[in-house]
Design a protein around this motif. Structure first.
Motif, PDB file in Angstrom:
ATOM      1  N   GLN A 247       0.830  -1.209   0.000  1.00  0.00           N
ATOM      2  CA  GLN A 247       0.000   0.000   0.000  1.00  0.00           C
ATOM      3  C   GLN A 247       0.857   1.247   0.000  1.00  0.00           C
ATOM      4  O   GLN A 247       0.548   2.228  -0.674  1.00  0.00           O
ATOM      5  CB  GLN A 247      -0.944  -0.007   1.198  1.00  0.00           C
ATOM      6  CG  GLN A 247      -2.063  -1.002   1.075  1.00  0.00           C
ATOM      7  CD  GLN A 247      -2.907  -1.065   2.325  1.00  0.00           C
ATOM      8  OE1 GLN A 247      -2.590  -0.461   3.346  1.00  0.00           O
ATOM      9  NE2 GLN A 247      -3.998  -1.804   2.257  1.00  0.00           N
ATOM     10  N   ALA A 248       1.960   1.232   0.743  1.00  0.00           N
ATOM     11  CA  ALA A 248       2.866   2.389   0.760  1.00  0.00           C
ATOM     12  C   ALA A 248       3.469   2.611  -0.612  1.00  0.00           C
ATOM     13  O   ALA A 248       3.566   3.742  -1.086  1.00  0.00           O
ATOM     14  CB  ALA A 248       3.954   2.188   1.807  1.00  0.00           C
ATOM     15  N   MET A 249       3.877   1.521  -1.283  1.00  0.00           N
ATOM     16  CA  MET A 249       4.442   1.637  -2.618  1.00  0.00           C
ATOM     17  C   MET A 249       3.379   2.133  -3.598  1.00  0.00           C
ATOM     18  O   MET A 249       3.665   2.977  -4.444  1.00  0.00           O
ATOM     19  CB  MET A 249       5.007   0.290  -3.078  1.00  0.00           C
ATOM     20  CG  MET A 249       5.685   0.369  -4.409  1.00  0.00           C
ATOM     21  SD  MET A 249       7.098   1.485  -4.407  1.00  0.00           S
ATOM     22  CE  MET A 249       8.366   0.361  -3.919  1.00  0.00           C
ATOM     23  N   ASP A 250       2.158   1.622  -3.459  1.00  0.00           N
ATOM     24  CA  ASP A 250       1.077   2.083  -4.329  1.00  0.00           C
ATOM     25  C   ASP A 250       0.828   3.571  -4.137  1.00  0.00           C
ATOM     26  O   ASP A 250       0.625   4.295  -5.106  1.00  0.00           O
ATOM     27  CB  ASP A 250      -0.214   1.307  -4.060  1.00  0.00           C
ATOM     28  CG  ASP A 250      -0.144  -0.135  -4.536  1.00  0.00           C
ATOM     29  OD1 ASP A 250       0.771  -0.463  -5.321  1.00  0.00           O
ATOM     30  OD2 ASP A 250      -0.997  -0.929  -4.115  1.00  0.00           O
ATOM     31  N   PHE A 251       0.846   4.033  -2.893  1.00  0.00           N
ATOM     32  CA  PHE A 251       0.646   5.456  -2.630  1.00  0.00           C
ATOM     33  C   PHE A 251       1.775   6.264  -3.255  1.00  0.00           C
ATOM     34  O   PHE A 251       1.541   7.285  -3.898  1.00  0.00           O
ATOM     35  CB  PHE A 251       0.574   5.743  -1.126  1.00  0.00           C
ATOM     36  CG  PHE A 251       0.548   7.205  -0.829  1.00  0.00           C
ATOM     37  CD1 PHE A 251      -0.623   7.935  -0.997  1.00  0.00           C
ATOM     38  CD2 PHE A 251       1.693   7.874  -0.431  1.00  0.00           C
ATOM     39  CE1 PHE A 251      -0.651   9.304  -0.759  1.00  0.00           C
ATOM     40  CE2 PHE A 251       1.673   9.244  -0.196  1.00  0.00           C
ATOM     41  CZ  PHE A 251       0.506   9.955  -0.356  1.00  0.00           C
ATOM     42  N   GLU A 252       3.020   5.814  -3.064  1.00  0.00           N
ATOM     43  CA  GLU A 252       4.164   6.526  -3.628  1.00  0.00           C
ATOM     44  C   GLU A 252       4.048   6.583  -5.155  1.00  0.00           C
ATOM     45  O   GLU A 252       4.272   7.628  -5.758  1.00  0.00           O
ATOM     46  CB  GLU A 252       5.473   5.844  -3.239  1.00  0.00           C
ATOM     47  CG  GLU A 252       6.687   6.542  -3.833  1.00  0.00           C
ATOM     48  CD  GLU A 252       7.975   5.798  -3.619  1.00  0.00           C
ATOM     49  OE1 GLU A 252       8.821   6.330  -2.888  1.00  0.00           O
ATOM     50  OE2 GLU A 252       8.136   4.711  -4.198  1.00  0.00           O
ATOM     51  N   GLN A 253       3.660   5.469  -5.754  1.00  0.00           N
ATOM     52  CA  GLN A 253       3.523   5.403  -7.213  1.00  0.00           C
ATOM     53  C   GLN A 253       2.436   6.370  -7.694  1.00  0.00           C
ATOM     54  O   GLN A 253       2.641   7.116  -8.644  1.00  0.00           O
ATOM     55  CB  GLN A 253       3.194   3.958  -7.618  1.00  0.00           C
ATOM     56  CG  GLN A 253       3.321   3.669  -9.069  1.00  0.00           C
ATOM     57  CD  GLN A 253       4.769   3.515  -9.512  1.00  0.00           C
ATOM     58  OE1 GLN A 253       5.696   3.507  -8.708  1.00  0.00           O
ATOM     59  NE2 GLN A 253       4.974   3.412 -10.779  1.00  0.00           N
ATOM     60  N   ARG A 254       1.301   6.351  -7.036  1.00  0.00           N
ATOM     61  CA  ARG A 254       0.200   7.260  -7.431  1.00  0.00           C
ATOM     62  C   ARG A 254       0.597   8.715  -7.224  1.00  0.00           C
ATOM     63  O   ARG A 254       0.279   9.575  -8.042  1.00  0.00           O
ATOM     64  CB  ARG A 254      -1.071   6.927  -6.640  1.00  0.00           C
ATOM     65  CG  ARG A 254      -1.754   5.662  -7.084  1.00  0.00           C
ATOM     66  CD  ARG A 254      -3.141   5.510  -6.478  1.00  0.00           C
ATOM     67  NE  ARG A 254      -3.182   5.726  -5.044  1.00  0.00           N
ATOM     68  CZ  ARG A 254      -2.996   4.787  -4.134  1.00  0.00           C
ATOM     69  NH1 ARG A 254      -2.742   3.560  -4.489  1.00  0.00           N
ATOM     70  NH2 ARG A 254      -3.059   5.072  -2.848  1.00  0.00           N
ATOM     71  N   HIS A 255       1.292   8.990  -6.142  1.00  0.00           N
ATOM     72  CA  HIS A 255       1.745  10.356  -5.852  1.00  0.00           C
ATOM     73  C   HIS A 255       2.707  10.838  -6.942  1.00  0.00           C
ATOM     74  O   HIS A 255       2.575  11.945  -7.461  1.00  0.00           O
ATOM     75  CB  HIS A 255       2.408  10.403  -4.478  1.00  0.00           C
ATOM     76  CG  HIS A 255       2.976  11.731  -4.119  1.00  0.00           C
ATOM     77  ND1 HIS A 255       2.189  12.850  -3.919  1.00  0.00           N
ATOM     78  CD2 HIS A 255       4.260  12.129  -3.940  1.00  0.00           C
ATOM     79  CE1 HIS A 255       2.976  13.876  -3.627  1.00  0.00           C
ATOM     80  NE2 HIS A 255       4.232  13.472  -3.650  1.00  0.00           N
TER      81      HIS A 255
END
Length: 112
Positions: A20-28
């Protein structure tokens, strides 16, 4: 078998949280690049650049993305030799997210 269930659950939770953290970073990072760069560059895994001389970000290649100074240049104020390209400055976390995003979307290089 029952004694392994708590360990498996812990691993699943940690993996999910990291994902989830990686997904957030990617979306950001995608949002930053879309807002700041998509006027000229194709910023995702597909598409053509609106400006024909602006390379799609998925084709930047290892020379730029693995240059040890690239992330620092993003923080200090990245600009180009192209006179129409504005200078962009990223905070440390944003620069790291952008570099990770750019690495993730790179197309495999074709053999010469």
């Amino acid at each position: 078998m029952k004694r392994f269930v708590p360990a498996l659950l812990a691993v699943a939770v940690l993996w999910s949280t990291g994902s989830q953290a990686m997904d957030f970073e990617q979306r950001h990072a995608e949002a930053l690049l879309q807002r700041m760069c998509s006027r000229c560059h194709a910023v995702g895994k597909t598409g053509t650049s609106p400006n024909k001389v602006a390379p799609p970000f998925r084709r930047l290649g290892e020379n730029k993305l693995y240059d040890p100074d690239f992330m620092q240049r993003l923080q200090d104020g990245y600009s180009s030799i192209h006179r129409f390209m504005p200078t962009f400055r990223f905070g440390r976390d944003d620069a790291e997210a952008v570099v990770n995003n750019l690495r993730a979307i790179q197309e495999p290089q074709k053999p010469k």
